[in-house]
Design a protein around this motif. Sequence first.
Motif, mmCIF file in Angstrom:
data_model
loop_
_atom_site.group_PDB
_atom_site.id
_atom_site.type_symbol
_atom_site.label_atom_id
_atom_site.label_comp_id
_atom_site.label_asym_id
_atom_site.label_seq_id
_atom_site.Cartn_x
_atom_site.Cartn_y
_atom_site.Cartn_z
ATOM 1 N N LYS A 140 37.452 34.336 36.561
ATOM 2 C CA LYS A 140 38.656 33.691 36.042
ATOM 3 C C LYS A 140 38.569 33.695 34.524
ATOM 4 O O LYS A 140 37.480 33.818 33.944
ATOM 5 C CB LYS A 140 38.824 32.281 36.580
ATOM 6 N N GLY A 141 39.722 33.570 33.905
ATOM 7 C CA GLY A 141 39.724 33.561 32.462
ATOM 8 C C GLY A 141 41.099 33.394 31.883
ATOM 9 O O GLY A 141 42.061 33.074 32.583
ATOM 10 N N GLU A 153 38.811 35.628 27.296
ATOM 11 C CA GLU A 153 37.567 34.936 27.669
ATOM 12 C C GLU A 153 37.529 34.910 29.183
ATOM 13 O O GLU A 153 38.512 34.557 29.829
ATOM 14 C CB GLU A 153 37.539 33.525 27.093
ATOM 15 N N MET A 154 36.388 35.312 29.757
ATOM 16 C CA MET A 154 36.290 35.464 31.196
ATOM 17 C C MET A 154 34.906 35.075 31.698
ATOM 18 O O MET A 154 33.913 35.293 31.007
ATOM 19 C CB MET A 154 36.577 36.927 31.540
ATOM 20 N N ASN A 155 34.862 34.508 32.892
ATOM 21 C CA ASN A 155 33.606 34.148 33.537
ATOM 22 C C ASN A 155 33.638 34.679 34.960
ATOM 23 O O ASN A 155 34.612 34.474 35.679
ATOM 24 C CB ASN A 155 33.438 32.624 33.542
ATOM 25 N N MET A 156 32.580 35.392 35.369
ATOM 26 C CA MET A 156 32.449 35.893 36.739
ATOM 27 C C MET A 156 31.173 35.338 37.341
ATOM 28 O O MET A 156 30.142 35.284 36.667
ATOM 29 C CB MET A 156 32.352 37.424 36.745
ATOM 30 N N SER A 157 31.244 34.937 38.599
ATOM 31 C CA SER A 157 30.029 34.469 39.268
ATOM 32 C C SER A 157 30.089 34.863 40.733
ATOM 33 O O SER A 157 31.153 35.106 41.283
ATOM 34 C CB SER A 157 29.872 32.950 39.116
ATOM 35 N N GLY A 158 28.904 34.929 41.348
ATOM 36 C CA GLY A 158 28.822 35.285 42.751
ATOM 37 C C GLY A 158 27.441 35.766 43.118
ATOM 38 O O GLY A 158 26.442 35.342 42.523
ATOM 39 N N GLN A 159 27.375 36.651 44.098
ATOM 40 C CA GLN A 159 26.111 37.172 44.616
ATOM 41 C C GLN A 159 26.099 38.685 44.505
ATOM 42 O O GLN A 159 27.094 39.349 44.783
ATOM 43 C CB GLN A 159 25.961 36.798 46.096
ATOM 44 N N ARG A 160 24.969 39.237 44.115
ATOM 45 C CA ARG A 160 24.723 40.673 44.121
ATOM 46 C C ARG A 160 23.361 40.885 44.753
ATOM 47 O O ARG A 160 22.360 40.353 44.268
ATOM 48 C CB ARG A 160 24.700 41.264 42.698
ATOM 49 N N ALA A 161 23.332 41.648 45.835
ATOM 50 C CA ALA A 161 22.082 41.927 46.552
ATOM 51 C C ALA A 161 21.344 40.633 46.879
ATOM 52 O O ALA A 161 20.129 40.553 46.759
ATOM 53 C CB ALA A 161 21.211 42.881 45.750
ATOM 54 N N MET A 169 32.139 36.923 29.385
ATOM 55 C CA MET A 169 32.550 37.926 28.417
ATOM 56 C C MET A 169 33.688 37.409 27.556
ATOM 57 O O MET A 169 34.573 36.704 28.046
ATOM 58 C CB MET A 169 33.005 39.203 29.110
ATOM 59 N N GLU A 170 33.635 37.749 26.285
ATOM 60 C CA GLU A 170 34.736 37.518 25.362
ATOM 61 C C GLU A 170 35.036 38.853 24.704
ATOM 62 O O GLU A 170 34.123 39.577 24.300
ATOM 63 C CB GLU A 170 34.364 36.500 24.293
#
Length: 192
Positions: A140-141, A153-161, A169-170
Amino acid sequence: MNPAMVRALAWAALATTCLAATPAQAQMKAGLWETRVIKQTLNGEDLSAKMGDAQKRMQEAMARMTPEQRKQMEQMMGKQGVQLGSPGTARFCVSAAMAARQEPLPDPDNQCKNEKFVRSGNAVDFEFVCTRPDGTMRGKGRTTFSGDSSRTEMNMSGQRAGKPVNMVMESESRYLGTDCKGLKPIDETLRK
């Protein structure tokens, strides 16, 4: 950083930066744009310098190529709708049709979907989800426009492997003019 993560991050930034403005206020114009990552972190580690260094090394390698090899590399990147600018920047072309639509770009890999895209004044709030075989990321951002420039401006979150991942990120983008200097519009590169 995993190439799929880089693609997801780049898509999210580009999709929201490219077509987030409302026609009544700031507007994404047809023509050449340049975007620059200001801040990029992965699980708290600042990747901005690493990404800038990687781009600088790529530009140095291109400078050592023969004119024919360099032209071939630039054409290949241009077909993807992206051109390297000064270190830390990338350029993309917005077609007149794309500017008129004023919509976010679809994910070329069809793994990320827009869930929210709300315009208010000179800003757009957005949310998306990227689902891949190795995990799901939610982001979201906000993109804010001011004249011929924007800031995202953005934020990503979750699971990888199976491991938790958080990316922040900005970025800033600015309009360079109507001439795309031979670069194919980004929306045309998404057509199959």
